[in-house]
Design a protein around this motif. Structure first.
Motif, mmCIF file in Angstrom:
data_model
loop_
_atom_site.group_PDB
_atom_site.id
_atom_site.type_symbol
_atom_site.label_atom_id
_atom_site.label_comp_id
_atom_site.label_asym_id
_atom_site.label_seq_id
_atom_site.Cartn_x
_atom_site.Cartn_y
_atom_site.Cartn_z
ATOM 1 N N HIS A 14 36.120 45.925 43.576
ATOM 2 C CA HIS A 14 36.881 46.376 42.423
ATOM 3 C C HIS A 14 38.381 46.248 42.660
ATOM 4 O O HIS A 14 39.134 45.945 41.742
ATOM 5 C CB HIS A 14 36.524 47.818 42.074
ATOM 6 C CG HIS A 14 37.086 48.259 40.764
ATOM 7 N ND1 HIS A 14 36.759 47.636 39.573
ATOM 8 C CD2 HIS A 14 37.980 49.228 40.439
ATOM 9 C CE1 HIS A 14 37.411 48.224 38.588
ATOM 10 N NE2 HIS A 14 38.163 49.185 39.082
ATOM 11 N N ARG A 15 38.808 46.431 43.905
ATOM 12 C CA ARG A 15 40.224 46.250 44.206
ATOM 13 C C ARG A 15 40.633 44.801 43.952
ATOM 14 O O ARG A 15 41.716 44.526 43.447
ATOM 15 C CB ARG A 15 40.492 46.642 45.654
ATOM 16 C CG ARG A 15 40.565 48.150 45.864
ATOM 17 C CD ARG A 15 40.679 48.497 47.326
ATOM 18 N NE ARG A 15 40.874 49.921 47.513
ATOM 19 C CZ ARG A 15 40.616 50.559 48.636
ATOM 20 N NH1 ARG A 15 40.136 49.898 49.677
ATOM 21 N NH2 ARG A 15 40.833 51.854 48.738
ATOM 22 N N ALA A 21 43.339 41.320 37.634
ATOM 23 C CA ALA A 21 43.749 41.779 36.309
ATOM 24 C C ALA A 21 45.255 41.993 36.251
ATOM 25 O O ALA A 21 45.906 41.702 35.244
ATOM 26 C CB ALA A 21 43.022 43.070 35.951
ATOM 27 N N ALA A 22 45.832 42.505 37.359
ATOM 28 C CA ALA A 22 47.278 42.719 37.395
ATOM 29 C C ALA A 22 48.023 41.387 37.347
ATOM 30 O O ALA A 22 49.057 41.261 36.676
ATOM 31 C CB ALA A 22 47.665 43.502 38.646
ATOM 32 N N VAL A 23 47.500 40.374 38.048
ATOM 33 C CA VAL A 23 48.112 39.042 37.996
ATOM 34 C C VAL A 23 48.034 38.485 36.579
ATOM 35 O O VAL A 23 48.999 37.923 36.054
ATOM 36 C CB VAL A 23 47.420 38.091 38.992
ATOM 37 C CG1 VAL A 23 47.885 36.651 38.778
ATOM 38 C CG2 VAL A 23 47.715 38.521 40.420
ATOM 39 N N TRP A 24 46.876 38.652 35.934
ATOM 40 C CA TRP A 24 46.704 38.150 34.573
ATOM 41 C C TRP A 24 47.721 38.790 33.618
ATOM 42 O O TRP A 24 48.263 38.135 32.748
ATOM 43 C CB TRP A 24 45.282 38.417 34.082
ATOM 44 C CG TRP A 24 45.076 37.992 32.659
ATOM 45 C CD1 TRP A 24 45.232 38.747 31.539
ATOM 46 C CD2 TRP A 24 44.720 36.678 32.224
ATOM 47 N NE1 TRP A 24 44.988 37.994 30.418
ATOM 48 C CE2 TRP A 24 44.673 36.717 30.800
ATOM 49 C CE3 TRP A 24 44.428 35.487 32.876
ATOM 50 C CZ2 TRP A 24 44.346 35.596 30.035
ATOM 51 C CZ3 TRP A 24 44.094 34.370 32.110
ATOM 52 C CH2 TRP A 24 44.062 34.428 30.707
ATOM 53 N N TYR A 168 41.025 52.744 35.928
ATOM 54 C CA TYR A 168 41.479 52.438 37.276
ATOM 55 C C TYR A 168 41.244 53.625 38.206
ATOM 56 O O TYR A 168 41.578 54.756 37.887
ATOM 57 C CB TYR A 168 42.974 52.098 37.282
ATOM 58 C CG TYR A 168 43.308 50.795 36.625
ATOM 59 C CD1 TYR A 168 44.513 50.645 35.950
ATOM 60 C CD2 TYR A 168 42.446 49.716 36.694
ATOM 61 C CE1 TYR A 168 44.830 49.446 35.348
ATOM 62 C CE2 TYR A 168 42.760 48.519 36.086
ATOM 63 C CZ TYR A 168 43.952 48.384 35.422
ATOM 64 O OH TYR A 168 44.259 47.195 34.826
ATOM 65 N N PRO A 169 40.686 53.376 39.397
ATOM 66 C CA PRO A 169 40.522 54.464 40.370
ATOM 67 C C PRO A 169 41.864 55.027 40.802
ATOM 68 O O PRO A 169 42.917 54.446 40.547
ATOM 69 C CB PRO A 169 39.798 53.769 41.541
ATOM 70 C CG PRO A 169 39.140 52.575 40.932
ATOM 71 C CD PRO A 169 40.059 52.137 39.832
ATOM 72 N N ALA A 170 41.799 56.142 41.523
ATOM 73 C CA ALA A 170 43.013 56.897 41.840
ATOM 74 C C ALA A 170 44.016 56.103 42.649
ATOM 75 O O ALA A 170 45.220 56.286 42.501
ATOM 76 C CB ALA A 170 42.630 58.166 42.599
ATOM 77 N N GLY A 175 49.860 53.764 43.766
ATOM 78 C CA GLY A 175 50.807 52.709 44.087
ATOM 79 C C GLY A 175 50.249 51.452 44.713
ATOM 80 O O GLY A 175 50.994 50.537 45.028
ATOM 81 N N GLU A 176 48.918 51.369 44.926
ATOM 82 C CA GLU A 176 48.390 50.156 45.533
ATOM 83 C C GLU A 176 48.511 48.965 44.595
ATOM 84 O O GLU A 176 48.624 47.823 45.030
ATOM 85 C CB GLU A 176 46.929 50.355 45.943
ATOM 86 C CG GLU A 176 46.780 51.305 47.122
ATOM 87 C CD GLU A 176 45.395 51.263 47.719
ATOM 88 O OE1 GLU A 176 44.670 50.287 47.473
ATOM 89 O OE2 GLU A 176 45.040 52.207 48.436
ATOM 90 N N VAL A 177 48.439 49.182 43.299
ATOM 91 C CA VAL A 177 48.685 48.147 42.301
ATOM 92 C C VAL A 177 49.768 48.657 41.374
ATOM 93 O O VAL A 177 49.672 49.778 40.866
ATOM 94 C CB VAL A 177 47.400 47.823 41.497
ATOM 95 C CG1 VAL A 177 47.705 46.834 40.399
ATOM 96 C CG2 VAL A 177 46.320 47.279 42.427
#
Length: 240
Positions: A14-15, A21-24, A168-170, A175-177
């Motif tokens: 999922h990460r 998804a963030a890149v998209w 989105y998970p916690a 801040g990971e994404v």
């Protein structure tokens, strides 16, 4: 019933999906052959042109996005928020897309024509979101068009859900994404993608020469129940 937590393997996958998804959705642009382009444009260019070198570089991102399919969504995530459209026929879910369509391509979109779309197609659950893209097309002097995609409910598992802030998970919030880099994240609205090579049939067209956001041309496309079972020799569409 209590929803089971994601396993370590599910979380790792999922990460990767979240990163894709963030890149998209990222607004950042890279220079490609002298012109600044966004990640979605570059990815779809590789798919559209079937360029072997570009596809080799893009393949990890393509695979990560394909893993965002609704049918593969972990149970630990909240359910997808499907759009509700009273104008959609029973058994169908309607989604929207806005943009520009050169008049020269109108001849392709004839009722009954069936074709494949080579790249990913971003779909919005509301007409409001589609209108924002119509404004963007008009700013570039492109004739505005509103697309309505009608998807059979039994085919929704193949659809990709790439942005759902509440899902989105916690660790994303920690801040990971960078959510600030996700296009429209503040809207808290799901974004969907049709996977590459999806088959659609033109169900309705309404052309206008007003070229305004209040009266754009309209094209209704019916998405195939199973694109993998459609003939391999179908033509590819010239525009999306």
């Amino acid at each position: 019933p209590e929803v089971p937590a994601m396993t370590a393997a599910e979380m790792a996958k999922h990460r990767g999906q979240m990163s894709a998804a963030a890149v998209w959705g990222c607004w950042a642009r890279a220079t490609f052959r002298g012109v600044k382009r966004t990640a979605p444009w570059l990815l779809n260019y590789a798919l559209d042109t079937d360029d072997a070198e570009l596809l080799a570089a893009a393949w990890p991102l393509v695979l990560s996005l394909r893993r965002c399919a609704v049918a593969r969504r972990p149970e630990a995530l909240p359910p997808v928020r499907w759009p509700k459209d009273d104008d959609c026929a029973p058994g169908l879910v309607c989604m929207w897309r806005g943009g520009g369509l050169p008049h020269a391509w109108r001849g392709h979109f004839v009722v009954g024509v069936r074709y494949r779309i080579p790249g990913f197609v971003a779909l919005a659950p509301t007409r409001r979101a589609a209108k924002e893209h119509i404004w963007g097309a008009m700013a570039q002097d492109e004739p505005p068009v509103e697309w309505r995609f009608e998807l059979p409910e039994s085919a929704l598992g193949d659809l990709l859900c790439v942005r759902s802030r509440k899902s989105y998970p916690a660790e994303v919030e920690e801040g990971e994404v960078d959510m600030g880099e996700v296009q429209g994240a503040e809207d808290d609205e799901d974004e969907f993608l049709l996977p590459p090579h999806s088959v659609v049939t033109v169900a309705h067209v309404q052309w206008t020469n007003c070229d305004t956001d209040e009266d754009p041309s309209k094209v209704v496309l019916r998405v195939s129940l199973d694109s993998s079972r459609e003939p391999l020799d179908l033509p590819y569409g010239p525009w999306r």
